[in-house]
Enzyme design. Structure first.
Site, PDB file in Angstrom:
ATOM      1  N   GLU A 106      -7.263   5.205   7.567  1.00 55.24           N
ATOM      2  CA  GLU A 106      -6.917   6.579   7.189  1.00 55.24           C
ATOM      3  C   GLU A 106      -8.057   7.221   6.401  1.00 55.24           C
ATOM      4  OE1 GLU A 106      -3.102   5.766   5.439  1.00 55.24           O
ATOM      5  OE2 GLU A 106      -2.243   5.391   7.415  1.00 55.24           O
TER       6      GLU A 106
ATOM      7  N   GLU B 209      -6.037  -4.384  10.749  1.00 57.34           N
ATOM      8  CA  GLU B 209      -5.017  -3.359  10.944  1.00 57.34           C
ATOM      9  C   GLU B 209      -5.345  -2.549  12.197  1.00 57.34           C
ATOM     10  OE1 GLU B 209      -2.829  -2.273   7.107  1.00 57.34           O
ATOM     11  OE2 GLU B 209      -4.562  -0.981   7.243  1.00 57.34           O
TER      12      GLU B 209
ATOM     13  N   GLY C 279       1.838   2.783  10.972  1.00 65.01           N
ATOM     14  CA  GLY C 279       2.807   3.861  10.806  1.00 65.01           C
ATOM     15  C   GLY C 279       3.432   4.328  12.100  1.00 65.01           C
TER      16      GLY C 279
ATOM     17  N   ASN D 261       0.862  -1.177   0.000  1.00 64.59           N
ATOM     18  CA  ASN D 261       0.000   0.000   0.000  1.00 64.59           C
ATOM     19  C   ASN D 261       0.904   1.235   0.000  1.00 64.59           C
ATOM     20  OD1 ASN D 261      -1.849   2.004   0.431  1.00 64.59           O
ATOM     21  ND2 ASN D 261      -2.421   1.373   2.511  1.00 64.59           N
ATOM     22  N   TRP D 262       1.069   1.807  -1.191  1.00 60.67           N
ATOM     23  CA  TRP D 262       2.011   2.936  -1.308  1.00 60.67           C
ATOM     24  C   TRP D 262       1.438   4.230  -0.732  1.00 60.67           C
ATOM     25  CZ3 TRP D 262       4.319   2.381  -6.997  1.00 60.67           C
ATOM     26  CH2 TRP D 262       5.182   1.279  -7.017  1.00 60.67           C
ATOM     27  N   LYS D 263       0.169   4.229  -0.401  1.00 58.74           N
ATOM     28  CA  LYS D 263      -0.487   5.439   0.136  1.00 58.74           C
ATOM     29  C   LYS D 263      -0.223   6.627  -0.792  1.00 58.74           C
ATOM     30  CE  LYS D 263      -0.420   3.420   4.688  1.00 58.74           C
ATOM     31  NZ  LYS D 263      -0.389   3.591   6.133  1.00 58.74           N
TER      32      LYS D 263
ATOM     33  N   GLY E 119       2.467  -0.863   4.513  1.00 50.31           N
ATOM     34  CA  GLY E 119       2.526   0.545   4.136  1.00 50.31           C
ATOM     35  C   GLY E 119       3.968   0.980   3.944  1.00 50.31           C
ATOM     36  N   GLY E 120       4.516   1.623   4.968  1.00 48.59           N
ATOM     37  CA  GLY E 120       5.856   2.218   4.888  1.00 48.59           C
ATOM     38  C   GLY E 120       6.920   1.296   4.288  1.00 48.59           C
TER      39      GLY E 120
ATOM     40  N   SER F 254       2.718  -1.596  10.689  1.00 44.91           N
ATOM     41  CA  SER F 254       4.167  -1.641  10.938  1.00 44.91           C
ATOM     42  C   SER F 254       4.789  -3.018  10.696  1.00 44.91           C
ATOM     43  CB  SER F 254       4.482  -1.140  12.356  1.00 44.91           C
ATOM     44  OG  SER F 254       4.071   0.201  12.508  1.00 44.91           O
TER      45      SER F 254
ATOM     46  N   HIS G 214      -9.986   1.538   4.717  1.00 41.48           N
ATOM     47  CA  HIS G 214      -8.727   1.780   5.436  1.00 41.48           C
ATOM     48  C   HIS G 214      -8.961   2.830   6.528  1.00 41.48           C
ATOM     49  CE1 HIS G 214      -4.619   2.895   6.339  1.00 41.48           C
ATOM     50  NE2 HIS G 214      -4.243   1.788   5.732  1.00 41.48           N
TER      51      HIS G 214
HETATM   52  P1  PGA Z   1       2.273   0.697   7.844  1.00 41.89           P
HETATM   53  O1  PGA Z   1       0.865   0.888   7.124  1.00 41.89           O
HETATM   54  O2  PGA Z   1       2.848  -0.618   7.352  1.00 41.89           O
HETATM   55  O3  PGA Z   1       3.086   1.869   7.408  1.00 41.89           O
HETATM   56  O4  PGA Z   1       2.010   0.664   9.320  1.00 41.89           O
HETATM   57  C1  PGA Z   1      -0.008  -0.197   6.937  1.00 41.89           C
HETATM   58  C2  PGA Z   1      -1.279   0.280   6.296  1.00 41.89           C
HETATM   59  O5  PGA Z   1      -1.760   1.347   6.677  1.00 41.89           O
HETATM   60  O6  PGA Z   1      -1.834  -0.378   5.414  1.00 41.89           O
END
Ligand code: PGA
Length: 255
Positions: A98, A168, A174, A12-14, A235-236, A214, A96
């Site tokens: 976010e 999640e 994050g 997930n490159w966001k 994500g990251g 994470s 998600h």
């Molecule tokens: P993260 O994000 O790996 O940076 O914690 C995961 C996500 O939000 O899908």
């Protein structure tokens, strides 16, 4: 122990990476993960999808990070299921945290989004997970199940090939904090039991439940070893080829 379901790892490159750099990063990820024997999905921002659609192949599928709840029409700034399908997009991330945080109405539209995606043969990666306050009150199981109930209450037939669940916990996204493998496995089992209750044992048995929050090279192996963890939503660490490749290979010895 062998995995019962084919693992799936999603990048997930966001809102990261310029369109002009996206194909290069996708190629690097593809070269480093094409012998893992697992399914890989890369979910870049919308603006990158058309540029990357020629790259998706047996090595990885393209995913989007959201979709509108209506089929078409006067919805300025929005993207439909058909538009994604036209670009060879096979998965979409829904719900998600976010997005739920930035739009208080997101929860209300999820049911319709799910329905549209399933009708349009777009696979969904449905995100759920509790906040730190909910976990501190020991109400994480009830919270996650209530999210599933809200979003899937009208669904008649559960298709495990089309529905992926991603657990999640918000406090782990994050932040560098990760749910322990045991903490994650408990919730994954609880989600699987809920699917079994609502849609039958076979649906529950075949559904892939991913962990996100994470995930990194240092914790991927332990998480991957858990019976109910069938993959990751990353994500990251998905922006770093080295890290992502170690995470994708975490399932190697157990598939
Ligand atoms: P993260 O994000 O790996 O940076 O914690 C995961 C996500 O939000 O899908």
């Amino acid at each position: 122990m062998k995995k019962l379901r084919k693992p799936l790892v999603v990048a997930n490159w966001k809102m990261n990476i310029l369109p002009s750099k996206a194909c290069q990063l996708a190629e690097e990820i593809k070269n480093r993960t094409n012998n893992t024997g697992i399914d890989i999905v890369i979910a870049p921002p919308y603006t990158h999808l058309a540029l990357m659609s020629h790259l998706s192949s047996a090595d990885f599928s393209l995913g989007a990070q959201n979709v509108h709840s209506e089929v078409s029409g006067a919805f300025t700034g929005s993207i439909s299921v058909d538009m994604l399908k036209d670009l060879q997009v096979q998965y979409v991330i829904l719900g998600h945290s976010e997005r739920r945080e930035s739009n208080i109405n997101e929860n209300i539209f999820l049911e319709k989004k799910i329905d549209n995606c399933l009708r349009g043969k777009l696979n969904i990666i449905y995100c759920c997970g509790e906040s730190l306050e909910v976990r501190q009150r020991n109400e994480e199981k009830e919270f996650v199940i209530s999210q599933l109930e809200d979003s899937f209450s009208k669904l008649k037939v559960w298709s495990p090939q089309q529905i992926v669940i991603a657990y999640e916990p918000i406090w782990a996204i994050g932040t560098g904090l990760t749910a322990s493998a045991e903490q994650a496995d408990v919730i994954h089992l609880c989600i699987r039991n809920w699917i079994a209750d609502q849609f039958g044992d076979q649906s529950a048995h075949q559904t892939r439940i991913l962990y996100g929050g994470s995930v990194k090279s240092s914790n991927a192996h332990e998480l991957a070893s858990k019976e109910n963890i069938d993959g990751f939503l990353v994500g990251g660490a998905s922006l770093n080829v080295e890290e992502f490749s170690v995470i994708a290979h975490a399932f190697n010895h157990i598939i």
